[in-house]
Design a protein around this motif. Sequence first.
Motif, short mmCIF file in Angstrom:
data_model
loop_
_atom_site.label_atom_id
_atom_site.label_comp_id
_atom_site.label_asym_id
_atom_site.label_seq_id
_atom_site.Cartn_x
_atom_site.Cartn_y
_atom_site.Cartn_z
N LEU A 49 5.35 5.19 3.85
CA LEU A 49 6.38 4.44 4.57
C LEU A 49 7.17 5.34 5.50
O LEU A 49 7.48 4.95 6.63
N ARG A 50 7.47 6.56 5.05
CA ARG A 50 8.20 7.49 5.92
C ARG A 50 7.35 7.89 7.13
O ARG A 50 7.87 8.04 8.24
N SER A 51 6.06 8.02 6.91
CA SER A 51 5.19 8.45 8.02
C SER A 51 5.05 7.35 9.07
O SER A 51 4.80 7.65 10.24
N PRO A 90 9.26 1.45 -1.98
CA PRO A 90 8.13 2.13 -2.63
C PRO A 90 8.31 2.21 -4.14
O PRO A 90 9.41 2.46 -4.63
N ALA A 91 7.21 2.00 -4.86
CA ALA A 91 7.24 2.08 -6.32
C ALA A 91 6.67 3.40 -6.82
O ALA A 91 6.67 3.65 -8.02
N ASP A 92 6.18 4.24 -5.90
CA ASP A 92 5.70 5.57 -6.30
C ASP A 92 5.85 6.52 -5.12
O ASP A 92 6.16 6.12 -3.99
N ASP A 93 5.62 7.81 -5.37
CA ASP A 93 5.83 8.84 -4.35
C ASP A 93 4.85 8.70 -3.19
O ASP A 93 5.23 8.91 -2.02
N LEU A 133 3.84 -5.17 -6.01
CA LEU A 133 2.75 -5.62 -5.15
C LEU A 133 1.84 -4.42 -4.93
O LEU A 133 2.27 -3.39 -4.39
N GLN A 134 0.57 -4.52 -5.37
CA GLN A 134 -0.40 -3.45 -5.20
C GLN A 134 -1.33 -3.80 -4.04
O GLN A 134 -2.07 -4.78 -4.10
N TYR A 145 10.13 -5.46 -4.36
CA TYR A 145 10.89 -6.13 -3.33
C TYR A 145 12.23 -6.63 -3.87
O TYR A 145 12.39 -6.88 -5.07
N THR A 146 13.18 -6.75 -2.96
CA THR A 146 14.49 -7.32 -3.28
C THR A 146 14.81 -8.39 -2.25
O THR A 146 14.23 -8.42 -1.16
N THR A 147 15.75 -9.26 -2.60
CA THR A 147 16.18 -10.34 -1.71
C THR A 147 17.68 -10.22 -1.46
O THR A 147 18.46 -10.05 -2.41
#
Length: 263
Positions: free
Chosen positions: A260-262, A251-254, A215-216, A228-230
Amino acid sequence: MTVTTQPVGALIRQWRQRRRLSQLDLSLATGVSARHLSFVETGRSSPSREMIERLCGELDIPLRERNILHLAAGFAPPYSERSLTDLAAARLAVDGILRGLEPNPAVAVDVGWNLIAANRAAEAFLGGAAGIPSQGTSHPPLNMLRMTLAPDGLAPQIRNLARWRTEVLRRLHRQLERTADPGLADLIEEILDYPAPADDDQGDRGSADDLVVPLQLTTEHGELRLLYTTTVFGSPRDVTLDEIAIETFFPADDHTARVLRSL
């Protein structure tokens, strides 16, 4: 609970055909003779509780629909249906899973994709854009797919909307095939009525090496790419638990991981 006027044999036949099995296939898988199975489907024989459960197990019939088969056969439904608030241990488990998935956004949804619970990461990440209310507030159920794909939801922010919409609809069709839930059919029709997105000229078209479709999402933090996972409960004995799924975005990239961490 849905009440049906159809005989139990007709319901069993419908589920067998939905699973694309012949009577012989189901007979061999369950140990019920093909002749007896034929008699049950045509109403010449009545199945026992044990036989109904054996057939339901092989046909992967959801607990809600199993209750309907038992009622059609003249038995009391064996599976309870309580609200999640009445399932204290299950609610604690759901909340614990959601917290444990932070800082990744995660939500618990029912079979119709209505929001049941969200972790703090989901509230922070999606709340401003999607209107996810904080836990503990009084609000009507929020449908996660409407929130994602509706023109007044997140759709304008999804860069690969055409591809993402296609994947969501494919998943919904598979879910409808498994559950036969009429609400899912209505939800599919509603999504198909949304304005068709243009081709994803700017979004990531993906490659043959892609394992999943990301998802972009365009946000105030820049472009985020999410997978995503279910997660579902194993061996549920309650209808509510059988229909709960926990959707988690990773996350799919750094850059997305740092955002997300922030949050």
